[in-house]
Scaffold this motif. Structure first.
Motif, PDB file in Angstrom:
ATOM      1  N   PRO A 102       0.840  -1.207   0.000  1.00 30.30           N
ATOM      2  CA  PRO A 102       0.000   0.000   0.000  1.00 30.30           C
ATOM      3  C   PRO A 102       0.871   1.252   0.000  1.00 30.30           C
ATOM      4  N   LYS A 103       0.243   2.381  -0.218  1.00 28.48           N
ATOM      5  CA  LYS A 103       0.952   3.655  -0.125  1.00 28.48           C
ATOM      6  C   LYS A 103       0.954   4.174   1.305  1.00 28.48           C
ATOM      7  N   ILE A 104      -0.134   3.849   2.025  1.00 23.05           N
ATOM      8  CA  ILE A 104      -0.298   4.356   3.395  1.00 23.05           C
ATOM      9  C   ILE A 104      -0.756   3.234   4.313  1.00 23.05           C
ATOM     10  N   ILE A 105      -0.150   3.143   5.484  1.00 24.01           N
ATOM     11  CA  ILE A 105      -0.633   2.287   6.568  1.00 24.01           C
ATOM     12  C   ILE A 105      -1.138   3.192   7.682  1.00 24.01           C
ATOM     13  N   ILE A 106      -2.389   3.004   8.066  1.00 20.46           N
ATOM     14  CA  ILE A 106      -2.931   3.700   9.244  1.00 20.46           C
ATOM     15  C   ILE A 106      -2.864   2.721  10.405  1.00 20.46           C
ATOM     16  N   PHE A 107      -2.032   3.018  11.362  1.00 24.73           N
ATOM     17  CA  PHE A 107      -1.823   2.144  12.513  1.00 24.73           C
ATOM     18  C   PHE A 107      -2.623   2.701  13.686  1.00 24.73           C
ATOM     19  N   ALA A 108      -3.773   2.077  13.966  1.00 27.28           N
ATOM     20  CA  ALA A 108      -4.636   2.522  15.066  1.00 27.28           C
ATOM     21  C   ALA A 108      -4.052   2.027  16.390  1.00 27.28           C
ATOM     22  N   LEU A 109      -3.616   2.949  17.218  1.00 32.06           N
ATOM     23  CA  LEU A 109      -2.926   2.593  18.459  1.00 32.06           C
ATOM     24  C   LEU A 109      -3.898   2.313  19.595  1.00 32.06           C
ATOM     25  N   ASP A 110      -3.508   1.381  20.454  1.00 36.38           N
ATOM     26  CA  ASP A 110      -4.288   1.073  21.656  1.00 36.38           C
ATOM     27  C   ASP A 110      -3.740   1.897  22.813  1.00 36.38           C
ATOM     28  N   SER A 111      -4.438   2.967  23.137  1.00 41.06           N
ATOM     29  CA  SER A 111      -4.006   3.833  24.230  1.00 41.06           C
ATOM     30  C   SER A 111      -4.657   3.396  25.535  1.00 41.06           C
ATOM     31  N   PRO A 112      -3.813   3.145  26.574  1.00 45.33           N
ATOM     32  CA  PRO A 112      -2.362   3.261  26.630  1.00 45.33           C
ATOM     33  C   PRO A 112      -1.646   1.899  26.587  1.00 45.33           C
ATOM     34  N   SER A 113      -2.320   0.851  26.129  1.00 49.94           N
ATOM     35  CA  SER A 113      -1.800  -0.513  26.323  1.00 49.94           C
ATOM     36  C   SER A 113      -1.078  -1.097  25.115  1.00 49.94           C
ATOM     37  N   GLU A 114      -0.705  -0.261  24.147  1.00 46.49           N
ATOM     38  CA  GLU A 114      -0.065  -0.776  22.933  1.00 46.49           C
ATOM     39  C   GLU A 114       1.139  -1.665  23.214  1.00 46.49           C
ATOM     40  N   LEU A 115       1.990  -1.221  24.146  1.00 44.12           N
ATOM     41  CA  LEU A 115       3.225  -1.962  24.433  1.00 44.12           C
ATOM     42  C   LEU A 115       3.226  -2.612  25.814  1.00 44.12           C
ATOM     43  N   LEU A 116       2.110  -2.526  26.509  1.00 45.97           N
ATOM     44  CA  LEU A 116       2.040  -3.050  27.870  1.00 45.97           C
ATOM     45  C   LEU A 116       1.439  -4.455  27.892  1.00 45.97           C
ATOM     46  N   PRO A 117       1.897  -5.313  28.800  1.00 44.38           N
ATOM     47  CA  PRO A 117       1.286  -6.636  28.941  1.00 44.38           C
ATOM     48  C   PRO A 117      -0.155  -6.496  29.417  1.00 44.38           C
ATOM     49  N   THR A 118      -1.076  -7.162  28.737  1.00 43.72           N
ATOM     50  CA  THR A 118      -2.485  -7.102  29.121  1.00 43.72           C
ATOM     51  C   THR A 118      -3.200  -8.325  28.597  1.00 43.72           C
ATOM     52  N   ALA A 119      -4.196  -8.772  29.322  1.00 44.84           N
ATOM     53  CA  ALA A 119      -4.943  -9.963  28.922  1.00 44.84           C
ATOM     54  C   ALA A 119      -6.015  -9.654  27.887  1.00 44.84           C
ATOM     55  N   SER A 120      -6.329  -8.383  27.687  1.00 46.30           N
ATOM     56  CA  SER A 120      -7.432  -8.016  26.797  1.00 46.30           C
ATOM     57  C   SER A 120      -7.063  -8.097  25.321  1.00 46.30           C
ATOM     58  N   ILE A 121      -5.787  -8.002  25.000  1.00 48.24           N
ATOM     59  CA  ILE A 121      -5.337  -8.157  23.615  1.00 48.24           C
ATOM     60  C   ILE A 121      -4.189  -9.146  23.579  1.00 48.24           C
ATOM     61  N   ASN A 122      -4.170  -9.999  22.565  1.00 47.64           N
ATOM     62  CA  ASN A 122      -3.140 -11.033  22.485  1.00 47.64           C
ATOM     63  C   ASN A 122      -2.943 -11.471  21.039  1.00 47.64           C
ATOM     64  N   TYR A 123      -2.131 -12.492  20.853  1.00 48.42           N
ATOM     65  CA  TYR A 123      -1.894 -13.039  19.523  1.00 48.42           C
ATOM     66  C   TYR A 123      -3.088 -13.906  19.154  1.00 48.42           C
ATOM     67  N   GLN A 221       9.359  -2.217   8.560  1.00 50.72           N
ATOM     68  CA  GLN A 221       8.755  -2.708   7.315  1.00 50.72           C
ATOM     69  C   GLN A 221       8.207  -1.561   6.479  1.00 50.72           C
ATOM     70  N   CYS A 222       7.574  -0.620   7.140  1.00 48.50           N
ATOM     71  CA  CYS A 222       7.038   0.533   6.411  1.00 48.50           C
ATOM     72  C   CYS A 222       8.172   1.392   5.847  1.00 48.50           C
ATOM     73  N   GLN A 223       9.217   1.569   6.631  1.00 48.17           N
ATOM     74  CA  GLN A 223      10.348   2.383   6.200  1.00 48.17           C
ATOM     75  C   GLN A 223      11.052   1.747   4.997  1.00 48.17           C
ATOM     76  N   SER A 224      11.326   0.445   5.075  1.00 43.17           N
ATOM     77  CA  SER A 224      12.058  -0.231   4.003  1.00 43.17           C
ATOM     78  C   SER A 224      11.244  -0.354   2.724  1.00 43.17           C
ATOM     79  N   ASN A 225       9.909  -0.316   2.845  1.00 44.67           N
ATOM     80  CA  ASN A 225       9.044  -0.417   1.672  1.00 44.67           C
ATOM     81  C   ASN A 225       8.502   0.940   1.208  1.00 44.67           C
ATOM     82  N   ASN A 226       9.030   2.005   1.802  1.00 48.73           N
ATOM     83  CA  ASN A 226       8.635   3.365   1.436  1.00 48.73           C
ATOM     84  C   ASN A 226       7.124   3.570   1.548  1.00 48.73           C
ATOM     85  N   ILE A 227       6.559   3.093   2.663  1.00 41.96           N
ATOM     86  CA  ILE A 227       5.134   3.236   2.937  1.00 41.96           C
ATOM     87  C   ILE A 227       4.944   4.318   4.000  1.00 41.96           C
TER      88      ILE A 227
END
Length: 300
Positions: A102-123, A221-227
């Motif tokens: 794609p030309k653009i990726i919109i990355f919808a962030l999970d505030s404030p738990s994007e990088l925090l351990p939490t049971a509500s979001i997982n793989y 990935q976005c940087q290397s693919n010029n996205i």
């Protein structure tokens, strides 16, 4: 000894024959998915200019068809509710491997738990199990420790109990639209309409190393693919968390930018535009998507 070896050979042959009979479940499983977006990625069918990535805040708060109409750019939503950044990383890798970038990726962030351990979001392993007929998915499950090398030659090793249930177990939250978005067009009777006027502290030391690594992988990935990468901050029914934004801005790359909703817009303090404290309903999503579309139009 010969008798034993003969019996062993017969047993082995019978075992492999019976094992192969289970392939029918592997073959049919994709037909009973409640969400076939990953299969579309694997088949190279998602070739859009704008891609929405993330978890429920991306899936439910951003309407791809509306964004497409307002920006004149083709768009598709591959955000998965309940998924964390390690899954987003896998989804992006899959997109780039099998589809046009794609030309653009919109990355919808999970505030404030994007990088925090939490049971509500997982793989989201459950989104991969119906697709085990694909070797690519099988290898990913092996990489994640959910399968082992025997799944390369044994059908039973590829199967999960969910594959044996040939029926769709969908809920009202599996309302995937043709554009990939899943709007919340129903009410939540448990939502208490009390706007929260405080936020907790954000501590970098609490972040997950695994999630931080996956987050950086998405940027790379976005940087290397010029996205172009747009970090999108959508509203909670709560005062804006500026500490979280400051942390996210520390990851800025030359091709990335930040879209923050208009916190002065009274619509985001109106409970009738929210499904719960963390998600907009369909009406609120239209407001937010319109604001995001304007941002894209002004920053092309």
């Amino acid at each position: 000894m010969k008798k034993f070896l003969k019996r062993l050979l017969i047993f082995t042959v019978l075992f492999f024959v019976v094992d192969k009979l289970f392939y029918i479940f592997i073959y049919l499983s994709p037909n009973y998915q409640v969400d076939n977006r990953i299969e579309k990625l694997l088949e190279g069918e998602i070739n859009k200019e704008v891609i929405i990535l993330g978890s429920s805040r991306g899936a439910m708060n951003i309407m791809a068809n509306q964004l497409e109409a307002q920006t004149a750019k083709s768009a598709y939503n591959i955000a998965f509710p309940g998924s964390d950044v390690t899954f987003h990383d896998f989804i992006l890798k899959t997109l780039l491997k099998f589809n046009k970038k794609p030309k653009i990726i919109i990355f919808a962030l999970d505030s404030p738990s994007e990088l925090l351990p939490t049971a509500s979001i997982n793989y989201r392993f459950d989104r991969l199990y119906p697709l085990v007929k694909y070797d690519y998915i099988n290898q990913e499950l092996i990489n994640k420790g959910d399968r082992n090398f025997t799944s390369w030659f044994l059908c039973l090793s590829r199967l999960n109990k969910t594959n044996l249930s040939l029926k769709r177990n969908s809920t009202k939250f599996d309302n995937v639209q043709p554009d990939g978005s899943t709007p919340l067009d129903f009410e939540n009777p448990n939502f208490k309409a009390d706007y929260i006027l405080s936020v907790g502290n954000y501590e970098i030391k609490d972040e997950s190393d695994e999630k931080r690594k996956a987050f950086k992988s998405i940027l790379d990935q976005c940087q290397s693919n010029n996205i172009k990468l747009i970090f999108a901050f959508s509203p909670n029914f709560q005062i804006y968390n500026i500490a979280f934004e400051k942390r996210m801005r520390q990851f800025k790359t030359p091709n990335s930018s930040f879209f923050v909703y208009d916190s002065l817009n009274s619509s985001y303090k109106d409970a009738s535009n929210f499904y719960d404290e963390s998600h907009l309903n369909a009406k609120g999503a239209k407001i937010f998507t319109s604001e995001l579309s304007n941002y894209i139009n002004l920053n092309q």
